[in-house]
Scaffold this motif. Structure first.
Motif, PDB file in Angstrom:
ATOM      1  N   ALA A   1      -6.104   2.020   0.826  1.00 51.07           N
ATOM      2  CA  ALA A   1      -4.876   1.505   1.593  1.00 51.07           C
ATOM      3  C   ALA A   1      -4.504   1.946   3.370  1.00 51.07           C
ATOM      4  O   ALA A   1      -4.163   1.295   4.240  1.00 51.07           O
ATOM      5  CB  ALA A   1      -3.860   1.741   0.811  1.00 51.07           C
TER       6      ALA A   1
ATOM      7  N   LYS B   1      -0.114  -2.728  -4.239  1.00 47.86           N
ATOM      8  CA  LYS B   1      -1.333  -2.494  -3.349  1.00 47.86           C
ATOM      9  C   LYS B   1      -2.966  -2.513  -3.620  1.00 47.86           C
ATOM     10  O   LYS B   1      -3.751  -1.866  -3.789  1.00 47.86           O
ATOM     11  CB  LYS B   1      -1.565  -0.483  -3.965  1.00 47.86           C
ATOM     12  CG  LYS B   1      -0.210   0.228  -3.617  1.00 47.86           C
ATOM     13  CD  LYS B   1      -0.221   2.058  -4.505  1.00 47.86           C
ATOM     14  CE  LYS B   1       1.379   2.385  -3.584  1.00 47.86           C
ATOM     15  NZ  LYS B   1       2.330   1.514  -4.207  1.00 47.86           N
TER      16      LYS B   1
ATOM     17  N   GLY C   1       0.805  -0.819   0.328  1.00 46.47           N
ATOM     18  CA  GLY C   1       0.339   0.200   0.273  1.00 46.47           C
ATOM     19  C   GLY C   1       0.931   0.665   0.040  1.00 46.47           C
ATOM     20  O   GLY C   1       0.192   2.107  -0.319  1.00 46.47           O
TER      21      GLY C   1
END
Length: 248
Positions: free
Chosen positions: A166, A53, A47
């Motif tokens: 995230a 991510k 992330g």
């Protein structure tokens, strides 16, 4: 998962683990303190930074597996681990879950998590959720004197390019951390470091960790806030290096 990592320096391996929602840049201002005596390994948490991510649940235990995966990729069998803030939570799982991989453990400005931890106050939580939260976070990290003398940029307040989802995943991972039952099983020599004036992750967590981990020792840095390792580097870095040298 694709985990970006960075290797600098020479000597016995030392893994440096950053705080929540931060990339390896968390360590940038002090990394050179360790490079002449250690091969330093950092990583970008999922992330953040150059790592993948994915929008999936994250956990401190899962991040610990990522750390070990990086060590495997580098062919490092055993390393010292120095984790701060959420990185310290992850470091607890690395030491508890992979004892043969950890030569020494340093836990900085961190917490055991769960019901036994001392949480930040409701006042601090409200301020972090309100207007002016960015400035308030800086003031939790550094003293007013430091902020007046250093204009930034600051690398301890989060990766600015991190997706919002995230950030939420990181917050959940840190909030759900609970290594209390695993701590007595840690066998690595352990140093617990905390700033006395840290209210972001209250300093009362330091003795909890020290008492729970067999043989652990504690050092409190007077007047330091959450980013003690940067503002008080002249005390913190030699402290950690001396601890590691005695156990290499």
């Amino acid at each position: 998962m694709d985990i970006a990592h960075q290797v600098r320096g020479s000597g016995p391996a030392l893994v440096l683990l950053a705080g929540q929602s931060n990339s390896h840049l968390w360590w940038e201002s002090v990394r050179e303190d360790f490079e002449t005596r250690h091969t330093t390994v950092t990583l970008d948490w999922p992330g953040t930074g150059e790592s993948a991510k994915p929008d999936v649940p994250y956990s401190t235990r899962g991040f610990a597996a990522d750390v070990v995966g990086v060590l495997d990729a580098l062919g490092i069998e055993r390393a010292a681990v120095y984790g701060t803030s959420m990185g310290g939570r992850v470091a607890q799982w690395v030491a508890a879950g992979y004892p043969d991989r950890v030569s020494a453990l340093v836990l900085g400005c961190t917490s055991p998590g769960g019901e036994h931890a001392v949480e930040r106050s409701a006042e601090v939580r409200r301020a972090l959720a309100g207007p002016g939260a960015g400035r308030f976070l800086l003031e939790l990290m550094y003293t007013p004197e430091w902020l007046a003398a250093h204009a930034g940029p600051y690398h301890t307040t989060g990766d600015p390019a991190m997706p919002a989802y995230a950030r939420r995943r990181h917050l959940s991972a840190s909030a759900e951390h609970d290594a209390w039952d695993a701590l007595p099983g840690i066998t690595a020599p352990t140093l617990v470091v905390h700033g006395t004036d840290d209210v972001f992750n209250p300093a009362a967590n330091a003795p909890l960790l020290t008492e729970r981990i067999p043989g652990a020792v504690m050092h409190l840095i007077r007047g330091a806030r959450h980013a003690y390792f940067e503002e008080f580097r002249r005390e913190a870095s030699p402290l950690v290096l001396d601890f590691l040298d005695d156990r290499s």
